[in-house]
Design a protein around this motif. Structure first.
Motif, mmCIF file in Angstrom:
data_model
loop_
_atom_site.group_PDB
_atom_site.id
_atom_site.type_symbol
_atom_site.label_atom_id
_atom_site.label_comp_id
_atom_site.label_asym_id
_atom_site.label_seq_id
_atom_site.Cartn_x
_atom_site.Cartn_y
_atom_site.Cartn_z
ATOM 1 N N GLU A 1 -2.864 -1.178 -3.440
ATOM 2 C CA GLU A 1 -3.525 0.131 -3.030
ATOM 3 C C GLU A 1 -2.915 1.445 -3.117
ATOM 4 O OE1 GLU A 1 -6.500 -2.617 0.076
ATOM 5 O OE2 GLU A 1 -5.033 -0.903 0.668
ATOM 6 N N GLN B 1 -2.672 2.816 7.612
ATOM 7 C CA GLN B 1 -2.014 2.396 6.005
ATOM 8 C C GLN B 1 -0.644 2.154 6.248
ATOM 9 O OE1 GLN B 1 0.083 4.889 4.088
ATOM 10 N NE2 GLN B 1 0.850 2.817 3.011
ATOM 11 N N SER C 1 5.426 5.491 1.855
ATOM 12 C CA SER C 1 5.060 6.773 1.981
ATOM 13 C C SER C 1 5.856 7.680 1.214
ATOM 14 C CB SER C 1 5.053 7.342 3.578
ATOM 15 O OG SER C 1 4.809 8.482 3.593
ATOM 16 N N ASN D 1 -10.239 11.056 1.744
ATOM 17 C CA ASN D 1 -9.317 9.888 2.094
ATOM 18 C C ASN D 1 -9.968 8.889 0.827
ATOM 19 O OD1 ASN D 1 -7.436 7.668 2.899
ATOM 20 N ND2 ASN D 1 -8.907 7.278 4.420
ATOM 21 N N GLY E 1 0.782 5.485 0.534
ATOM 22 C CA GLY E 1 -0.033 6.763 1.228
ATOM 23 C C GLY E 1 0.803 8.083 0.775
ATOM 24 N N VAL F 1 -8.998 5.431 -1.697
ATOM 25 C CA VAL F 1 -8.157 4.346 -1.844
ATOM 26 C C VAL F 1 -8.531 3.471 -3.161
ATOM 27 C CG1 VAL F 1 -7.518 2.125 -0.657
ATOM 28 C CG2 VAL F 1 -8.338 3.965 0.817
ATOM 29 N N HIS G 1 -3.274 4.714 -1.528
ATOM 30 C CA HIS G 1 -4.005 5.851 -0.679
ATOM 31 C C HIS G 1 -3.818 7.263 -1.007
ATOM 32 C CE1 HIS G 1 -4.843 2.321 2.409
ATOM 33 N NE2 HIS G 1 -4.439 1.678 1.307
ATOM 34 N N THR H 1 0.803 -1.213 0.138
ATOM 35 C CA THR H 1 0.035 0.143 0.151
ATOM 36 C C THR H 1 0.940 1.234 0.033
ATOM 37 O OG1 THR H 1 -0.183 0.399 2.290
ATOM 38 C CG2 THR H 1 -1.802 -1.269 1.296
ATOM 39 N N GLY I 1 4.089 -1.235 3.702
ATOM 40 C CA GLY I 1 3.673 0.107 3.592
ATOM 41 C C GLY I 1 4.694 1.150 2.986
ATOM 42 N N ASP J 1 1.839 -6.777 5.687
ATOM 43 C CA ASP J 1 1.474 -5.417 4.683
ATOM 44 C C ASP J 1 2.739 -4.855 4.585
ATOM 45 O OD1 ASP J 1 -0.993 -6.243 4.194
ATOM 46 O OD2 ASP J 1 -1.773 -4.420 5.117
#
Length: 201
Positions: free
Chosen positions: A138, A38, A121, A178, A7, A180, A140, A5, A119, A117
């Motif tokens: 995903e 997330q 950023s 927000n 973000g 997704v 985000h 994911t 993550g 997961d």
């Protein structure tokens, strides 16, 4: 297969550069919870070199200071951190390593490992490449109600067309959306002939 994911803080006009200059007025408990869900819940962080350097400069000190953000800083410190770089780096933040192999092959191998997961950023150039390669599960987007007017955008002119499917949406009290997304399995088709049937009569 592990899930990746990503973000991002983003403005209405698509700017993702230097969010520290415009996004903090919109940071509230709702956004904090979204970021924690997330990024803070991932046991592995995949970071581009510039994002890693910024995180490594800031978060260890915040953890040591023991302020309000120390618990989140500890989550980041305890997570495995995999850095995308073609250089031999001296990584000073605990639990840090350089991604092995090329980006696509290395991330595919990382996804195939056992674990929770992964993550991301920031790290926008990595996000773009993984999205094109079909490795990002995903996206985000925290869309801020502001037109920044300048700076790098998530999708530049000439980017490859990629269909997305909305998984969830939430409106914060600040007006931040927000959103997704995941990659759409098929591209949307149709033209005006199909659309005009839905116009008000």
């Amino acid at each position: 297969m592990r899930k990746i994911t990503a973000g991002l803080f983003i403005s209405v006009d698509g700017v993702i550069e230097d969010p520290q200059d415009w996004h903090f007025p919109y940071f509230n408990d709702e956004m904090g919870a979204a970021v924690d869900a997330q990024l803070g819940s991932a046991d592995t962080l995949l970071l581009g070199r510039a994002t890693y350097d910024g995180f490594a400069e800031a978060w260890p000190g915040r953890e040591q200071e023991g302020g309000e953000d120390a618990p989140f800083a500890k989550k980041l410190g305890d997570a495995r951190k995999v850095v995308v770089s073609h250089q031999n780096l001296e990584l000073t933040w605990r639990n840090s390593e350089v991604l092995k192999g090329g980006l696509v092959e290395g991330v595919a191998a990382l996804k195939a490992e056992q674990g929770g997961d992964i993550g991301m950023s920031g790290s926008v150039s990595v996000v773009r490449q993984l999205l094109v390669a079909g490795l990002l599960d995903e996206l985000h987007l925290l869309v801020h109600p502001i037109v920044v007017g300048k700076g790098d955008r998530l999708f530049r002119d000439g980017s490859e067309e990629i269909g997305l499917r909305l998984l969830s949406s939430q409106t914060f009290a600040t007006g931040v959306l927000n959103l997704v997304y995941t990659r759409a399995e098929t591209s949307a088709t149709g033209g005006y002939d199909e659309a005009k049937a839905h116009l008000a009569q």
